[in-house]
Motif scaffolding. Sequence first.
Motif, PDB file in Angstrom:
ATOM      1  N   LEU A   1     -14.060 -58.743 -32.944  1.00  0.00           N
ATOM      2  CA  LEU A   1     -14.710 -59.300 -31.755  1.00  0.00           C
ATOM      3  C   LEU A   1     -13.706 -60.016 -30.844  1.00  0.00           C
ATOM      4  N   GLY A   2     -12.671 -60.614 -31.429  1.00  0.00           N
ATOM      5  CA  GLY A   2     -11.614 -61.217 -30.612  1.00  0.00           C
ATOM      6  C   GLY A   2     -10.907 -60.175 -29.771  1.00  0.00           C
ATOM      7  N   TRP A   3     -10.579 -59.045 -30.387  1.00  0.00           N
ATOM      8  CA  TRP A   3      -9.940 -57.959 -29.647  1.00  0.00           C
ATOM      9  C   TRP A   3     -10.903 -57.324 -28.646  1.00  0.00           C
ATOM     10  N   LEU A   4     -12.190 -57.317 -28.975  1.00  0.00           N
ATOM     11  CA  LEU A   4     -13.190 -56.819 -28.024  1.00  0.00           C
ATOM     12  C   LEU A   4     -13.237 -57.712 -26.783  1.00  0.00           C
ATOM     13  N   CYS A   5     -13.151 -59.023 -26.987  1.00  0.00           N
ATOM     14  CA  CYS A   5     -13.090 -59.947 -25.847  1.00  0.00           C
ATOM     15  C   CYS A   5     -11.834 -59.688 -25.016  1.00  0.00           C
ATOM     16  N   PHE A   6     -10.700 -59.448 -25.695  1.00  0.00           N
ATOM     17  CA  PHE A   6      -9.467 -59.116 -24.973  1.00  0.00           C
ATOM     18  C   PHE A   6      -9.663 -57.854 -24.144  1.00  0.00           C
ATOM     19  N   GLY A   7     -10.224 -56.823 -24.743  1.00  0.00           N
ATOM     20  CA  GLY A   7     -10.430 -55.560 -24.038  1.00  0.00           C
ATOM     21  C   GLY A   7     -11.359 -55.708 -22.845  1.00  0.00           C
ATOM     22  N   THR A   8     -12.439 -56.446 -23.037  1.00  0.00           N
ATOM     23  CA  THR A   8     -13.386 -56.675 -21.946  1.00  0.00           C
ATOM     24  C   THR A   8     -12.712 -57.398 -20.781  1.00  0.00           C
TER      25      THR A   8
ATOM     26  N   GLY B   1     -18.815 -67.769 -30.255  1.00  0.00           N
ATOM     27  CA  GLY B   1     -17.509 -67.337 -29.769  1.00  0.00           C
ATOM     28  C   GLY B   1     -17.614 -66.373 -28.597  1.00  0.00           C
ATOM     29  N   LEU B   2     -18.525 -65.404 -28.713  1.00  0.00           N
ATOM     30  CA  LEU B   2     -18.696 -64.437 -27.630  1.00  0.00           C
ATOM     31  C   LEU B   2     -19.202 -65.087 -26.353  1.00  0.00           C
ATOM     32  N   VAL B   3     -20.191 -65.941 -26.481  1.00  0.00           N
ATOM     33  CA  VAL B   3     -20.743 -66.606 -25.291  1.00  0.00           C
ATOM     34  C   VAL B   3     -19.685 -67.470 -24.625  1.00  0.00           C
ATOM     35  N   GLY B   4     -18.963 -68.256 -25.409  1.00  0.00           N
ATOM     36  CA  GLY B   4     -17.943 -69.133 -24.833  1.00  0.00           C
ATOM     37  C   GLY B   4     -16.798 -68.368 -24.195  1.00  0.00           C
ATOM     38  N   ALA B   5     -16.281 -67.374 -24.907  1.00  0.00           N
ATOM     39  CA  ALA B   5     -15.133 -66.626 -24.392  1.00  0.00           C
ATOM     40  C   ALA B   5     -15.508 -65.786 -23.173  1.00  0.00           C
TER      41      ALA B   5
ATOM     42  N   ALA C   1      -5.450 -62.204 -22.932  1.00  0.00           N
ATOM     43  CA  ALA C   1      -5.033 -62.755 -24.225  1.00  0.00           C
ATOM     44  C   ALA C   1      -5.540 -64.187 -24.393  1.00  0.00           C
ATOM     45  N   THR C   2      -5.595 -64.939 -23.316  1.00  0.00           N
ATOM     46  CA  THR C   2      -6.161 -66.294 -23.368  1.00  0.00           C
ATOM     47  C   THR C   2      -7.609 -66.254 -23.813  1.00  0.00           C
ATOM     48  N   VAL C   3      -8.362 -65.311 -23.293  1.00  0.00           N
ATOM     49  CA  VAL C   3      -9.771 -65.160 -23.670  1.00  0.00           C
ATOM     50  C   VAL C   3      -9.891 -64.838 -25.157  1.00  0.00           C
ATOM     51  N   MET C   4      -9.026 -63.978 -25.656  1.00  0.00           N
ATOM     52  CA  MET C   4      -9.049 -63.626 -27.074  1.00  0.00           C
ATOM     53  C   MET C   4      -8.780 -64.851 -27.943  1.00  0.00           C
ATOM     54  N   PHE C   5      -7.768 -65.622 -27.608  1.00  0.00           N
ATOM     55  CA  PHE C   5      -7.472 -66.814 -28.394  1.00  0.00           C
ATOM     56  C   PHE C   5      -8.554 -67.877 -28.236  1.00  0.00           C
TER      57      PHE C   5
ATOM     58  N   ALA D   1      -2.961 -60.707 -15.434  1.00  0.00           N
ATOM     59  CA  ALA D   1      -4.214 -60.173 -15.970  1.00  0.00           C
ATOM     60  C   ALA D   1      -4.161 -60.052 -17.488  1.00  0.00           C
ATOM     61  N   LEU D   2      -3.054 -59.553 -18.013  1.00  0.00           N
ATOM     62  CA  LEU D   2      -2.943 -59.404 -19.467  1.00  0.00           C
ATOM     63  C   LEU D   2      -2.798 -60.757 -20.168  1.00  0.00           C
ATOM     64  N   ALA D   3      -2.099 -61.684 -19.541  1.00  0.00           N
ATOM     65  CA  ALA D   3      -1.991 -63.032 -20.116  1.00  0.00           C
ATOM     66  C   ALA D   3      -3.357 -63.703 -20.142  1.00  0.00           C
TER      67      ALA D   3
END
Length: 169
Positions: free
Chosen positions: A10-17, A124-128, A88-92, A83-85
């Motif tokens: 799900l962390g990587w899914l947030c990164f991808g989104t 985590g999903l809602v916050g990120a 990655a911030t969203v993932m972390f 954009a990529l940074a």
Amino acid sequence: MLYNKINNLLGWLCFGTAAITYTLTLEPSVSFWDCGEFISCAYRLQVSHQPGYPLFAMIGKAFSLLSMGDNTKVPYFTNMASALASAATVMFLFWTITALAKKLMVKRGGNPTPHNQKLIMAAGLVGALAFTFSDTFWYSAVETIVFAQAALCVSVVFWAILKMGSTCR
């Protein structure tokens, strides 16, 4: 073990989104304010006015090389670095929220119940994703500005503090 796999996925899914969203809405050229200065200084590795700028300039220079000599594409690729940074911030941020939620909901050394796992992942999903689509963060994610990479540094450090704190006990 299943909790960690779901958390990582799900962390990587947030990164991808976030990465897809920011890439599709990326500023194709130069914005009106400091972005032009940052792009030109990164492209030529010159001195800008921000403290902490040398790392930002080197990363910007690396992304500007993706333009393959086409100077009109340099702003796009340096904007891509932001954009990529930001993605990655969203993932972390997702991993930070789930770590904090797990600490609040589960006793030390225990595993979350399936119901608690769902609540932790939902938090985590809602916050990120709320942070992903917030106006100010999105605005700085699609243009060459130091805030995106600064947010990444802060999010990585905070996540590492939580990660190391849970393994050092």
